[in-house]
Design a protein around this motif. Structure first.
Motif, PDB file in Angstrom:
ATOM      1  N   UNK A   1       0.797  -1.225   0.000  1.00 20.94           N
ATOM      2  CA  UNK A   1       0.000   0.000   0.000  1.00 20.94           C
ATOM      3  C   UNK A   1       0.833   1.280   0.000  1.00 20.94           C
ATOM      4  N   UNK A   2       2.104   1.193  -0.370  1.00 19.05           N
ATOM      5  CA  UNK A   2       2.969   2.368  -0.411  1.00 19.05           C
ATOM      6  C   UNK A   2       3.709   2.475  -1.738  1.00 19.05           C
ATOM      7  N   UNK A   3       4.241   1.357  -2.235  1.00 21.46           N
ATOM      8  CA  UNK A   3       5.052   1.385  -3.441  1.00 21.46           C
ATOM      9  C   UNK A   3       4.985   0.042  -4.159  1.00 21.46           C
ATOM     10  N   UNK A   4       4.761   0.093  -5.458  1.00 25.33           N
ATOM     11  CA  UNK A   4       4.857  -1.095  -6.315  1.00 25.33           C
ATOM     12  C   UNK A   4       5.458  -0.647  -7.641  1.00 25.33           C
TER      13      UNK A   4
ATOM     14  N   UNK B   1       3.277   2.393  -9.084  1.00 26.15           N
ATOM     15  CA  UNK B   1       2.303   2.943  -8.142  1.00 26.15           C
ATOM     16  C   UNK B   1       3.048   3.446  -6.921  1.00 26.15           C
ATOM     17  N   UNK B   2       2.778   4.699  -6.579  1.00 22.82           N
ATOM     18  CA  UNK B   2       3.420   5.306  -5.413  1.00 22.82           C
ATOM     19  C   UNK B   2       2.367   6.037  -4.599  1.00 22.82           C
TER      20      UNK B   2
ATOM     21  N   UNK C   1      -4.242   9.185  -7.423  1.00 19.60           N
ATOM     22  CA  UNK C   1      -4.967   8.576  -8.536  1.00 19.60           C
ATOM     23  C   UNK C   1      -3.974   7.932  -9.495  1.00 19.60           C
ATOM     24  N   UNK C   2      -4.466   6.977 -10.255  1.00 17.72           N
ATOM     25  CA  UNK C   2      -3.609   6.272 -11.210  1.00 17.72           C
ATOM     26  C   UNK C   2      -4.367   6.073 -12.516  1.00 17.72           C
ATOM     27  N   UNK C   3      -3.595   5.815 -13.564  1.00 17.42           N
ATOM     28  CA  UNK C   3      -4.158   5.511 -14.873  1.00 17.42           C
ATOM     29  C   UNK C   3      -3.877   4.045 -15.169  1.00 17.42           C
TER      30      UNK C   3
END
Length: 128
Positions: free
Chosen positions: A61-64, A79-80, A85-87
Motif C-alpha cells: 500500500x505504499x510502493x509497487x 504505483x506510489x 490517482x492512477x491511470x
C-alpha cells in the motif's frame, strides 16, 4: 516520478533512475497507441494489481514498481503513495497486458490519449 510523453503514435513512460533500479529495467516504456485497448482512471490502484512481483519492488500500500506476472501474462506497475490517482492502460499484443501508473495528472493523461492524433504536436505532449 516518471515523465509521461504522449506522441501521435506512442505513449512514452520515462522512468527515473531510481524507478529503473527498483524495477530492474534498463529502458523506458514505449507503448504504441495502436496497442492501447482502454484507459481508465482509478482512485485506488491497489485493487488492480494481479499476480506476483517478478522482478520489481513492493512495499504494501505504499510502493509497487516493476513487473507483476499472472497466469495470462505480465503487467507493469508504477504505483506510489496511498492517496494518489492512477491511470490503468490495457494493452493488446505488447510485452505487458496492462500498465498502471500513479500520477497527479491522470485526467490530463487520459484527455491527451483521447485527442485526435492530428492535434498532437509532432514532438509530443509532456504530461508532468
Amino acid at each position: 516520478m516518471a515523465d509521461l510523453h504522449v506522441h501521435p503514435d506512442r505513449l512514452e513512460i520515462h522512468l527515473t533512475r531510481a524507478e529503473k533500479v527498483l524495477s530492474l529495467r534498463r529502458d523506458d516504456l514505449v507503448i504504441p497507441r495502436d496497442s492501447i485497448r482502454s484507459v481508465a482512471i482509478t482512485e485506488d490502484p491497489w485493487i488492480w494489481i494481479r499476480g506476483i512481483r517478478a522482478p520489481g519492488a513492493a512495499v504494501p500500500l505504499t510502493l509497487s514498481v516493476g513487473t507483476w506476472k499472472f497466469h495470462g501474462g505480465k503487467d507493469f506497475l508504477l504505483i506510489k503513495g496511498k492517496q494518489r490517482a492512477a491511470v490503468v492502460v490495457d494493452l493488446d499484443g505488447e510485452e505487458f497486458s496492462r500498465v498502471i501508473v500513479s500520477t497527479p495528472h491522470a485526467a490530463k493523461l487520459v484527455e491527451a490519449l483521447r485527442i485526435d492524433v492530428n492535434d498532437i504536436p509532432v514532438d509530443g505532449e509532456i504530461i508532468d
